[in-house]
Design a protein around this motif. Sequence first.
Motif, PDB file in Angstrom:
ATOM      1  N   HIS A  69      31.688 -42.316 -22.623  1.00  0.00           N
ATOM      2  CA  HIS A  69      31.934 -43.693 -23.063  1.00  0.00           C
ATOM      3  C   HIS A  69      32.794 -44.414 -22.034  1.00  0.00           C
ATOM      4  O   HIS A  69      32.592 -45.610 -21.779  1.00  0.00           O
ATOM      5  N   ALA A  70      33.722 -43.683 -21.421  1.00  0.00           N
ATOM      6  CA  ALA A  70      34.560 -44.263 -20.376  1.00  0.00           C
ATOM      7  C   ALA A  70      33.704 -44.823 -19.247  1.00  0.00           C
ATOM      8  O   ALA A  70      33.904 -45.957 -18.785  1.00  0.00           O
ATOM      9  N   GLN A  71      32.737 -44.031 -18.809  1.00  0.00           N
ATOM     10  CA  GLN A  71      31.871 -44.484 -17.726  1.00  0.00           C
ATOM     11  C   GLN A  71      30.995 -45.652 -18.161  1.00  0.00           C
ATOM     12  O   GLN A  71      30.781 -46.606 -17.402  1.00  0.00           O
ATOM     13  N   GLY A  72      30.475 -45.589 -19.391  1.00  0.00           N
ATOM     14  CA  GLY A  72      29.646 -46.674 -19.877  1.00  0.00           C
ATOM     15  C   GLY A  72      30.402 -47.990 -19.905  1.00  0.00           C
ATOM     16  O   GLY A  72      29.898 -49.024 -19.445  1.00  0.00           O
ATOM     17  N   VAL A  73      31.626 -47.964 -20.435  1.00  0.00           N
ATOM     18  CA  VAL A  73      32.445 -49.174 -20.500  1.00  0.00           C
ATOM     19  C   VAL A  73      32.809 -49.638 -19.091  1.00  0.00           C
ATOM     20  O   VAL A  73      32.755 -50.836 -18.781  1.00  0.00           O
ATOM     21  N   ALA A  74      33.206 -48.702 -18.227  1.00  0.00           N
ATOM     22  CA  ALA A  74      33.611 -49.059 -16.868  1.00  0.00           C
ATOM     23  C   ALA A  74      32.466 -49.722 -16.101  1.00  0.00           C
ATOM     24  O   ALA A  74      32.662 -50.723 -15.404  1.00  0.00           O
ATOM     25  N   ILE A  75      31.257 -49.178 -16.232  1.00  0.00           N
ATOM     26  CA  ILE A  75      30.102 -49.734 -15.517  1.00  0.00           C
ATOM     27  C   ILE A  75      29.743 -51.112 -16.061  1.00  0.00           C
ATOM     28  O   ILE A  75      29.517 -52.066 -15.306  1.00  0.00           O
ATOM     29  N   ALA A  76      29.681 -51.220 -17.403  1.00  0.00           N
ATOM     30  CA  ALA A  76      29.351 -52.514 -18.005  1.00  0.00           C
ATOM     31  C   ALA A  76      30.403 -53.562 -17.645  1.00  0.00           C
ATOM     32  O   ALA A  76      30.075 -54.716 -17.346  1.00  0.00           O
ATOM     33  N   ALA A  77      31.674 -53.166 -17.664  1.00  0.00           N
ATOM     34  CA  ALA A  77      32.759 -54.103 -17.343  1.00  0.00           C
ATOM     35  C   ALA A  77      32.681 -54.557 -15.896  1.00  0.00           C
ATOM     36  O   ALA A  77      32.836 -55.747 -15.598  1.00  0.00           O
ATOM     37  N   ARG A  78      32.442 -53.632 -14.992  1.00  0.00           N
ATOM     38  CA  ARG A  78      32.353 -53.995 -13.570  1.00  0.00           C
ATOM     39  C   ARG A  78      31.221 -54.998 -13.333  1.00  0.00           C
ATOM     40  O   ARG A  78      31.383 -55.986 -12.603  1.00  0.00           O
ATOM     41  N   ARG A  79      30.082 -54.779 -13.966  1.00  0.00           N
ATOM     42  CA  ARG A  79      28.941 -55.667 -13.787  1.00  0.00           C
ATOM     43  C   ARG A  79      29.218 -57.071 -14.311  1.00  0.00           C
ATOM     44  O   ARG A  79      28.676 -58.047 -13.810  1.00  0.00           O
ATOM     45  N   LEU A  80      30.070 -57.164 -15.343  1.00  0.00           N
ATOM     46  CA  LEU A  80      30.365 -58.454 -15.963  1.00  0.00           C
ATOM     47  C   LEU A  80      31.677 -59.062 -15.471  1.00  0.00           C
ATOM     48  O   LEU A  80      32.101 -60.110 -15.959  1.00  0.00           O
ATOM     49  N   GLY A  81      32.333 -58.392 -14.512  1.00  0.00           N
ATOM     50  CA  GLY A  81      33.581 -58.907 -13.966  1.00  0.00           C
ATOM     51  C   GLY A  81      34.749 -58.825 -14.920  1.00  0.00           C
ATOM     52  O   GLY A  81      35.630 -59.694 -14.913  1.00  0.00           O
ATOM     53  N   ILE A  82      34.791 -57.756 -15.723  1.00  0.00           N
ATOM     54  CA  ILE A  82      35.841 -57.570 -16.726  1.00  0.00           C
ATOM     55  C   ILE A  82      36.726 -56.394 -16.323  1.00  0.00           C
ATOM     56  O   ILE A  82      36.223 -55.332 -15.937  1.00  0.00           O
ATOM     57  N   ALA A  83      38.047 -56.569 -16.425  1.00  0.00           N
ATOM     58  CA  ALA A  83      38.967 -55.466 -16.142  1.00  0.00           C
ATOM     59  C   ALA A  83      38.916 -54.460 -17.293  1.00  0.00           C
ATOM     60  O   ALA A  83      38.928 -54.842 -18.464  1.00  0.00           O
ATOM     61  N   ALA A  84      38.852 -53.158 -16.967  1.00  0.00           N
ATOM     62  CA  ALA A  84      38.737 -52.119 -17.992  1.00  0.00           C
ATOM     63  C   ALA A  84      39.842 -51.086 -17.841  1.00  0.00           C
ATOM     64  O   ALA A  84      40.109 -50.605 -16.740  1.00  0.00           O
TER      65      ALA A  84
END
Length: 315
Positions: A69-84
């Motif tokens: 889940h960490a990787q899923g959130v990190a990847i989605a956040a990076r693509r959307l320009g969100i700090a995670a």
Amino acid sequence: MRAAAERVRDHVLRTPLLPLEIGGVRLWAKPECLQTGGSFKLRGAANRLLQLSPEQRSRGVVAFSSGNHAQGVAIAARRLGIAATIVMPADAPAVKRSATLAAGARIVDYDRGSESREEIGARLARDSGAALVPSFDDVDIIEGQGSAGVEIGEQLQDVVGATPDKVLVCCGGGGLSAGIALALPEAEIVTVEPQGWDDMARSIDAGRPVPVPDDAPPTRCDALQTKLVSPLTLGALRDHGARGVSVREDETAAAMAWAARHLRLVVEPGGAVALAAALTGKAGPLSERSVVVLSGGNVDPVVYADILKGHSGTV
């Protein structure tokens, strides 16, 4: 569920259905180990983050996870320009930790045995104003994971002309299995967990969340070490009529070796338990309309090599 599948369509891979044969029966595998980030978790994370407002995105997100889940959130956040920011156990597999950092997330360590990741995550989110992204106890997460079930239904219809009659799903907190149950209401859903960590199976039987006992045995299935399922995922599975089974560590290891030999796939311990249930017959009769979900492939190379070496002559 279908709206979530459409929402994440351009943000996740449409993983294939692969044929396999067990006991003379041809059935199908859904290899989410081939998903971006190495597991199905990107589906739920993308669905959750895509629905944040611009103001929410500017404040960042917080999640807690042993790795997938960490990787899923990190990847989605990076693509959307969100700090995670990700709360991870200090003993999380190195391959999952390094991948999470590589995706641009900040990691906050905690002790799996003495600290609560939920409490730490809630505190970090409260202090920073960030949005908390649970790993399974969230409607948007469940619906995002259910996009895998939508794909399974469409893909099996294409190859055999029918919808699934049984789906075997690896289960930790139950987000994936609940989502697939909602996406495929006519299919029998079998949740599969490590022996001693089968709290979803026992919770379904009891009709209420039953925690993992304090003396639960060690397991290599770090992705499935959820100590208490949520009423949300339990309710969806109970209402669906799902049932749960458990598999031993040696059965899981044998399934990983089987997947390597017969499917040429790297599957992590927590991602192989559903296959183990199919190979051992614990999930009951299978058919050409049965599907086994291989939920993840993020395994430490040393651990993986040791498992393959130990089971090189058994599959």
